[in-house]
Design a protein around this motif. Sequence first.
Motif, PDB file in Angstrom:
ATOM      1  N   PHE A   1      10.412   0.492   2.753  1.00 51.68           N
ATOM      2  CA  PHE A   1       9.084   0.535   3.371  1.00 51.68           C
ATOM      3  C   PHE A   1       9.116   0.049   4.823  1.00 51.68           C
ATOM      4  O   PHE A   1       9.498  -1.082   5.107  1.00 51.68           O
ATOM      5  CB  PHE A   1       8.094  -0.317   2.568  1.00 51.68           C
ATOM      6  CG  PHE A   1       6.721  -0.350   3.181  1.00 51.68           C
ATOM      7  CD1 PHE A   1       5.882   0.752   3.110  1.00 51.68           C
ATOM      8  CD2 PHE A   1       6.276  -1.477   3.861  1.00 51.68           C
ATOM      9  CE1 PHE A   1       4.619   0.735   3.694  1.00 51.68           C
ATOM     10  CE2 PHE A   1       5.017  -1.509   4.448  1.00 51.68           C
ATOM     11  CZ  PHE A   1       4.190  -0.393   4.358  1.00 51.68           C
ATOM     12  N   ASP A   2       8.721   0.938   5.712  1.00 55.73           N
ATOM     13  CA  ASP A   2       8.605   0.677   7.162  1.00 55.73           C
ATOM     14  C   ASP A   2       9.949   0.498   7.868  1.00 55.73           C
ATOM     15  O   ASP A   2       9.969   0.207   9.061  1.00 55.73           O
ATOM     16  CB  ASP A   2       7.705  -0.539   7.463  1.00 55.73           C
ATOM     17  CG  ASP A   2       6.218  -0.159   7.535  1.00 55.73           C
ATOM     18  OD1 ASP A   2       5.888   1.019   7.282  1.00 55.73           O
ATOM     19  OD2 ASP A   2       5.406  -1.044   7.853  1.00 55.73           O
TER      20      ASP A   2
ATOM     21  N   ASP B   1       9.416   4.291  11.034  1.00 52.84           N
ATOM     22  CA  ASP B   1      10.255   5.005  10.064  1.00 52.84           C
ATOM     23  C   ASP B   1       9.976   6.508  10.022  1.00 52.84           C
ATOM     24  O   ASP B   1      10.731   7.261   9.397  1.00 52.84           O
ATOM     25  CB  ASP B   1      10.171   4.380   8.659  1.00 52.84           C
ATOM     26  CG  ASP B   1       8.751   4.085   8.207  1.00 52.84           C
ATOM     27  OD1 ASP B   1       7.827   4.087   9.038  1.00 52.84           O
ATOM     28  OD2 ASP B   1       8.566   3.838   7.001  1.00 52.84           O
ATOM     29  N   ASN B   2       8.920   6.970  10.701  1.00 53.55           N
ATOM     30  CA  ASN B   2       8.748   8.413  10.908  1.00 53.55           C
ATOM     31  C   ASN B   2       9.220   8.809  12.306  1.00 53.55           C
ATOM     32  O   ASN B   2      10.002   9.760  12.466  1.00 53.55           O
ATOM     33  CB  ASN B   2       7.284   8.841  10.750  1.00 53.55           C
ATOM     34  CG  ASN B   2       6.794   8.778   9.324  1.00 53.55           C
ATOM     35  OD1 ASN B   2       5.932   7.976   8.988  1.00 53.55           O
ATOM     36  ND2 ASN B   2       7.320   9.621   8.460  1.00 53.55           N
TER      37      ASN B   2
ATOM     38  N   ARG C   1       0.460   2.454  -4.634  1.00 59.43           N
ATOM     39  CA  ARG C   1      -0.078   3.692  -4.059  1.00 59.43           C
ATOM     40  C   ARG C   1      -0.189   4.826  -5.083  1.00 59.43           C
ATOM     41  O   ARG C   1      -1.059   5.703  -4.949  1.00 59.43           O
ATOM     42  CB  ARG C   1       0.794   4.153  -2.889  1.00 59.43           C
ATOM     43  CG  ARG C   1       0.573   3.324  -1.642  1.00 59.43           C
ATOM     44  CD  ARG C   1       1.485   3.773  -0.529  1.00 59.43           C
ATOM     45  NE  ARG C   1       1.098   3.215   0.755  1.00 59.43           N
ATOM     46  CZ  ARG C   1       1.823   3.328   1.849  1.00 59.43           C
ATOM     47  NH1 ARG C   1       2.976   3.977   1.833  1.00 59.43           N
ATOM     48  NH2 ARG C   1       1.406   2.805   2.987  1.00 59.43           N
TER      49      ARG C   1
ATOM     50  N   HIS D   1       4.713   1.401  12.682  1.00 51.65           N
ATOM     51  CA  HIS D   1       5.918   1.640  11.880  1.00 51.65           C
ATOM     52  C   HIS D   1       6.715   2.757  12.549  1.00 51.65           C
ATOM     53  O   HIS D   1       6.143   3.752  13.015  1.00 51.65           O
ATOM     54  CB  HIS D   1       5.564   1.999  10.437  1.00 51.65           C
ATOM     55  CG  HIS D   1       4.722   3.241  10.316  1.00 51.65           C
ATOM     56  ND1 HIS D   1       5.275   4.483  10.136  1.00 51.65           N
ATOM     57  CD2 HIS D   1       3.390   3.425  10.379  1.00 51.65           C
ATOM     58  CE1 HIS D   1       4.302   5.374  10.092  1.00 51.65           C
ATOM     59  NE2 HIS D   1       3.151   4.766  10.243  1.00 51.65           N
TER      60      HIS D   1
ATOM     61  N   ALA E   1       9.449   9.084   5.180  1.00 53.36           N
ATOM     62  CA  ALA E   1       9.588   7.658   5.469  1.00 53.36           C
ATOM     63  C   ALA E   1       9.621   6.849   4.171  1.00 53.36           C
ATOM     64  O   ALA E   1       9.285   7.353   3.107  1.00 53.36           O
ATOM     65  CB  ALA E   1       8.422   7.191   6.329  1.00 53.36           C
ATOM     66  N   ASN E   2      10.076   5.629   4.315  1.00 47.59           N
ATOM     67  CA  ASN E   2      10.207   4.644   3.223  1.00 47.59           C
ATOM     68  C   ASN E   2      11.398   4.946   2.302  1.00 47.59           C
ATOM     69  O   ASN E   2      12.175   4.072   2.007  1.00 47.59           O
ATOM     70  CB  ASN E   2       8.945   4.536   2.360  1.00 47.59           C
ATOM     71  CG  ASN E   2       7.729   4.107   3.151  1.00 47.59           C
ATOM     72  OD1 ASN E   2       7.859   3.404   4.158  1.00 47.59           O
ATOM     73  ND2 ASN E   2       6.565   4.535   2.738  1.00 47.59           N
TER      74      ASN E   2
ATOM     75  N   GLY F   1       6.535   8.925   2.527  1.00 45.92           N
ATOM     76  CA  GLY F   1       5.687   8.168   3.448  1.00 45.92           C
ATOM     77  C   GLY F   1       4.532   7.540   2.692  1.00 45.92           C
ATOM     78  O   GLY F   1       4.717   6.961   1.617  1.00 45.92           O
ATOM     79  N   ALA F   2       3.335   7.708   3.239  1.00 46.15           N
ATOM     80  CA  ALA F   2       2.161   7.136   2.582  1.00 46.15           C
ATOM     81  C   ALA F   2       1.548   8.108   1.575  1.00 46.15           C
ATOM     82  O   ALA F   2       0.498   7.845   1.020  1.00 46.15           O
ATOM     83  CB  ALA F   2       1.133   6.765   3.642  1.00 46.15           C
TER      84      ALA F   2
ATOM     85  N   THR G   1      -2.791   7.674   6.364  1.00 46.41           N
ATOM     86  CA  THR G   1      -1.852   6.547   6.322  1.00 46.41           C
ATOM     87  C   THR G   1      -2.588   5.211   6.429  1.00 46.41           C
ATOM     88  O   THR G   1      -2.252   4.260   5.719  1.00 46.41           O
ATOM     89  CB  THR G   1      -0.806   6.703   7.445  1.00 46.41           C
ATOM     90  OG1 THR G   1      -0.130   7.939   7.241  1.00 46.41           O
ATOM     91  CG2 THR G   1       0.215   5.583   7.419  1.00 46.41           C
TER      92      THR G   1
ATOM     93  N   ARG H   1      -2.199   2.268   3.779  1.00 48.24           N
ATOM     94  CA  ARG H   1      -1.639   0.970   4.174  1.00 48.24           C
ATOM     95  C   ARG H   1      -2.594  -0.163   3.773  1.00 48.24           C
ATOM     96  O   ARG H   1      -2.161  -1.265   3.457  1.00 48.24           O
ATOM     97  CB  ARG H   1      -1.358   0.929   5.679  1.00 48.24           C
ATOM     98  CG  ARG H   1      -0.172   1.797   6.066  1.00 48.24           C
ATOM     99  CD  ARG H   1       0.074   1.794   7.549  1.00 48.24           C
ATOM    100  NE  ARG H   1       0.855   0.678   8.037  1.00 48.24           N
ATOM    101  CZ  ARG H   1       2.170   0.560   7.980  1.00 48.24           C
ATOM    102  NH1 ARG H   1       2.889   1.512   7.399  1.00 48.24           N
ATOM    103  NH2 ARG H   1       2.789  -0.488   8.479  1.00 48.24           N
TER     104      ARG H   1
HETATM  105  N1  HSE Z   1       6.004   3.405   6.313  1.00 49.59           N
HETATM  106  C1  HSE Z   1       4.781   4.101   6.469  1.00 49.59           C
HETATM  107  C2  HSE Z   1       3.887   3.827   5.288  1.00 49.59           C
HETATM  108  C3  HSE Z   1       5.066   5.573   6.567  1.00 49.59           C
HETATM  109  O1  HSE Z   1       4.364   3.983   4.154  1.00 49.59           O
HETATM  110  O2  HSE Z   1       2.744   3.435   5.461  1.00 49.59           O
HETATM  111  C4  HSE Z   1       3.848   6.435   6.717  1.00 49.59           C
HETATM  112  O3  HSE Z   1       4.264   7.808   6.754  1.00 49.59           O
END
Ligand code: HSE
Length: 380
Positions: free
Chosen positions: A76-77, A203-204, A300, A201, A70-71, A326-327, A248, A252
């Motif tokens: 992002f999201d 995106d996954n 992050r 979200h 994801a992302n 992702g995260a 996650t 976040r």
């Molecule tokens: N878009 C989400 C995040 C994906 O980055 O928090 C988490 O896998």
Amino acid sequence: MAAAAAAQCNISPSTSRSHSIYRPSPTHLRLSTVRCCVSLQTSSLTSTTTSPDPPPHFTSLSAFAPATVANLGPGFDFLGCAVDSLGDTVTAAIDPASPPGSLSISSITSDLPSSSKLSRDPHVNCAGIAALAVMRALRVRSVAISLTLHKGLPLGSGLGSSAASAAAAAVAVNELFGGPLSLSELVHAGLESEKKVSGYHADNVGPAIMGGFVLIRSYEPLELLRLNFPEGKELVFVLVSPDFEAPTKKMRAALPADVSMKDHVKNSSQAAALVAAVLQGDVRLLGSAVSSDGIVEPTRAPLIPGMVGVKKAALEAGATGCTISGAGPTVVALTDCEEKGKYIGERMVEAFLSEGGLKAKATVSQLDRVGARVIDKNAL
Ligand code: HSE
């Protein structure tokens, strides 16, 4: 119901029904192969009107859902893609021994130690939450269902572990009843799970269900665009997962509350370039855009020991781009050939150890263009 949803989605009922049946032609228009939307207010998932209980078509059915990245840097999201080799499997079975309309999780199996933390309570487990959402949408009242979950994905890894369980469960339960829900209704069911366990979200769960690259154009109403990476062009994902968990929810919580206009302009232009790169099959531009997130990655990266050095090692080894998957804590690098991917993966594993003191494992994957699919079924 499927016809009504299809009308909202601007796609025909036959293509909106079962994802395991629906396969878009690769020769179709790349951007708008699937453009589906469903209003969260009008969705069947929240409707309470009575309608006939759907008859099951099978006694049991198993579905697999792939890992997702994801992302993809600046998306992002709202951007993600499915990758092959890794994923979760859910079997949904008619359970004559339990009260009609109920759901249970009879077992969770895995070779991964982290999966021992998973609850078998269907209101807490990702697969259970998504399966319950599908049962509500279908108004299942006459039969009970039991699930078995096989976890192939480690928890909190940045590979869409919760989404894979939710996607496999949503598809397995829907297909047990002949697949009446549309793709976007299935994504919506998966989103109920994501909202509860990690954050709202898609995106996954979008790409885990639909396969390929998915752009979440809007959440209200939910509108998903599949972006077709051209067939015949090679795109390789190097996924390097350290021995470290990054939930996650925690990742976040670390996000910035505000974004400057300068960062907004920079990230928006990179995300737009990323979409163009996917549609053109341009791995160099894709990698460069993936590498250019100036908002989320910088906040992050310090939470993932060694991340900055691992990215540097990937780019020096020839990756076209690299970012957090992702995260996190998985780090994803892109390249255009499997052999290069193996080499890049080795350098990244070394860097995780030398820069972050973490053992790590590299997986070289391709794009999964299919998404969640039925892998086994037993007729009534
Ligand atoms: N878009 C989400 C995040 C994906 O980055 O928090 C988490 O896998």
